[in-house]
Design an enzyme around this catalytic site. Sequence first.
Site: not given
Ligand code: ARG
Length: 455
Positions: A20, A152-153, A274, A280, A282, A287, A319
């Site tokens: 992560s 309204t509407h 455009s 155009k 835009n 948006e 996570q």
């Molecule tokens: N990277 C993990 C998270 O974001 C940290 C916590 C991990 N804890 C564990 N018991 N593996 O949740």
Amino acid sequence: MWGGRFSSRPADIMQAINVSIGVDQRLWAQDLAGSRAHCRMLMAKAIITEPDGQAILNGLDTIEAEITGGIFPFRDQYEDIHMNVEARLSELIGEPSGRLHTARSRNDQVATDFRLWVRDACDRAVEQLQGLQKALLARAEQHAGDLMPGFTHLQTAQPVTLGHHLMAYVEMFGRDAGRFADARTRMNENPLGAAALAGSPFPIDRHMTAQALGFDRPMANSLDAVSDRDFALESLAAASITAGHLSRLAEEIVVWMTPMFGFASLPDDLTTGSSIMPQKRNPDAAELVRAKSGRILGSLVALSTVMKGLPLAYSKDMQEDKPPVFEAFDALTLALGAMTAMVSALQPNTEKMAAAAGAGFSTATDLADWLVRELNLPFRQAHHVTGAAVKRAEALGVGLADLSLDELKILHPGITEAVYEVLSPEASCASRQSYGGTAPEQVRAQIAEWKSRLA
Ligand code: ARG
């Protein structure tokens, strides 16, 4: 980190699904703050020695310098931000680094880091919302007396002022800021020291780390501390509602900018052209603000779905809490910034708006109200008489104010010349003096109120 029990390295696919660091490296500042607070507390409670603690703090300073200098080695093999920092600390200072994780787990560590991040994000959102409110206030003040049709509407309903219309959004964004502030108050408790899930046998001081990290108090239940993400959900709910408001205003800008409405334009630097149609201009930014609400609400749905049904306490599902929150707040930051720029630069076509304010029999209600007030008709009968007047005007291809007194007298003999005073859109607006109404005095009173509130 857990080599003692394991005899093989993780499979590539294990590492691929588990890693992560690409996402949670954004928590580096919060992670260092949490580690510093924890380290100082361990030193103060003599759980680690002063020299070890000092070595850790110095190492964390070096890591901060490496990260801000762009030379910190973020490595997938160390999975997340917590272990990347710890691994680097070990390379930098050796043995004392291993003492930092005393009385702590990644479970309370990540809960702490993430709370700190979301807390900052809520503060930023409040600040940006107030900036947007100020931009709206400035424009509302300029146009407190300028007429436009109220709908309204999306059908012409009654004349309002552009200032009144813009102030409606000041109210909405004020409540949005309030939601972020409420969420912040509720989330401002310290998970650190909950450790893995059950608390710690060491004589830790959770009040001390709470204070160091700006939390009001420690969280009262260690299981809850490591396993809920309601604070993130609450902030995403606040973000989703804000995004909904932004999207409505964006939609109005889009509609106003169509040649058919022609109510407003934006300068070149906030629009796009455009590649094929030279005529155009835009409203892409509007948006995209409108569209961001989809991603932001999607983030709320994503995280709610991740969290539902998880048994206490921590599960790795959690996570997956960070990507939706980061995505939502990135989108919100952009949307608030773009909307503030558009509001400040919007060029309303006040003549076109005023002309439209009087079209579509927009003062029909004023005629009905006059019949009630002056001739004491029951409102239902007044509504009927007015309906007939609209029908007659429509047949003649004129506005209500263009009907002659003779024409009106056919519909009700009691009608007098005085009725024309209420049939102009100016008079209609000016008469709506009820608290919160569209009369320019009322609008100016609300502007003054908000100005002092935001000062
Ligand atoms: N990277 C993990 C998270 O974001 C940290 C916590 C991990 N804890 C564990 N018991 N593996 O949740």
